[in-house]
Design an enzyme around this catalytic site. Structure first.
Site, mmCIF file in Angstrom:
data_model
loop_
_atom_site.group_PDB
_atom_site.id
_atom_site.type_symbol
_atom_site.label_atom_id
_atom_site.label_comp_id
_atom_site.label_asym_id
_atom_site.label_seq_id
_atom_site.Cartn_x
_atom_site.Cartn_y
_atom_site.Cartn_z
ATOM 1 N N GLU A 46 21.574 67.401 63.541
ATOM 2 C CA GLU A 46 22.561 67.465 64.310
ATOM 3 C C GLU A 46 22.324 68.069 66.097
ATOM 4 O OE1 GLU A 46 23.276 70.038 59.610
ATOM 5 O OE2 GLU A 46 21.980 69.577 61.300
ATOM 6 N N ALA A 159 -18.217 58.965 32.383
ATOM 7 C CA ALA A 159 -18.570 59.330 31.629
ATOM 8 C C ALA A 159 -19.700 60.808 32.675
ATOM 9 C CB ALA A 159 -19.266 59.256 30.630
#
Length: 335
Positions: A46, A159
């Site tokens: 603001e 893996a």
């Protein structure tokens, strides 16, 4: 209000402990002021918008994504007072402020001075825009986004634990953008050691938006590692630099994220860390990057503690999806 929300997004992940707010001031059908909360939390949206509007704010309508603050801080005046002093005629807000120092007081102060106040415009969008601030206020922790890059057969890594790179350059660039919108980024010790990630933002122009680095590990010593860095002079030997504990924040359990100086946390993995956050119920938003590859025998997510398959349903809602090069992004939010 949609424009104010777009402005609020400019500093998401950089206004903690304040919310990222946007404000647009309109007079006679013309935008006369725009503002958004600045990095570090001040000035507020603001204040920025009113400074740009100047005298044109008199009799105008201010669209703000969050109730204007009503408490005076050593860092700046209350926004409700600024709007009163500017003599705006109307304030339209997305949502109220959960901060008890304001909590309806901003609206009350405006109405007491004859300013028309309307609330709950695009409220759901406003809540999403300030999810980090609202989650911290409600739950005492950051809003958590979990990122997973998966193959078509659900593998998060080979893996042997290697996961660079499952996805293509477009998906990786999108991940970099996501990093820039968070206060902190977290990986587990396995990813920290195996992939040696830099955990920064490398998109041109956004490098200064790199978030805090966090490593999840039982021991702080795992957060230290050595990196070979090429010397700027060709005739000199490579030097070794150590990324010590001064460069990263160390936590030993997912629940410790409550102590982080961040309202938006980006969790990048790996699989063990992702599962730990999911088991703890600490994931609010899920990014799934699906690559058109098959790994076979790769690492998938470990158990999530589900007692029955029915427990897995109804937990996630698809919020967005898009194509990123050859990869597919799906965004889910906790139901």
């Amino acid at each position: 209000m949609a424009a104010a929300l777009a402005l609020a997004g400019r500093t998401r992940g950089r206004t903690t402990p304040n919310p990222n707010v946007g404000c647009v001031i309109v007079r006679d059908g013309r935008v006369v002021g725009r503002g958004w909360t600045q990095p570090g939390g001040r000035p507020h949206a603001e204040a920025m918008a009113l400074a740009e509007a100047g005298d044109a704010a008199q009799g105008a309508t201010a669209y703000v994504t969050l109730e204007p603050c009503a408490h005076v801080s050593t860092r700046g005046p209350a926004c409700a007072d600024l709007l009163v002093a500017a003599a705006v005629a109307r304030v339209v807000a997305g949502i109220g402020d959960p901060d008890p120092r304001t909590g309806g007081g901003g609206f009350a102060r405006l109405r007491a001075r004859g300013i028309v106040v309307e609330t709950d415009l695009l409220a759901d969008a406003a809540r999403k825009s300030m999810a980090g601030f609202l989650t911290r206020r409600a739950l005492g922790r950051p809003y958590v986004t979990l990122k997973l890059a998966l193959s078509l057969d659900g593998a998060a890594a080979m893996a042997d634990g290697r996961s660079q790179w499952i996805t293509g350059p477009e998906a990786r660039a999108h991940t970099q953008l996501e990093r820039s919108r968070h206060d902190a980024i977290l990986v587990g010790r396995g990813t920290w050691e195996a992939d040696r990630p830099r955990l920064d933002v490398r998109l041109p122009g956004l490098e200064d938006l790199s978030p805090l680095k966090v490593v999840l590990s039982r021991s702080a010593r795992h957060c230290e590692r050595s990196e070979a860095i090429q010397s700027p002079t060709p005739d000199a030997l490579d030097r070794v630099a150590t990324l010590a504990m001064t460069d990263v924040i160390h936590i030993t359990a997912p629940e410790e994220i409550a102590t982080l100086p961040a309202d938006h946390l980006f969790v990048e993995g790996g699989a063990q860390t992702a599962a730990a956050f999911l088991r703890a119920g600490l994931v609010d938003r899920l990014l799934l990057y699906r690559a058109p590859i098959l790994i076979g025998g790769g690492r998938t997510l470990p158990g999530l503690g589900l007692a029955d398959l029915t427990d897995a349903h109804g937990r996630w809602t698809l919020a967005d999806q898009r194509q990123l090069g050859s990869d597919r992004l799906e965004v889910y939010e906790r139901a």
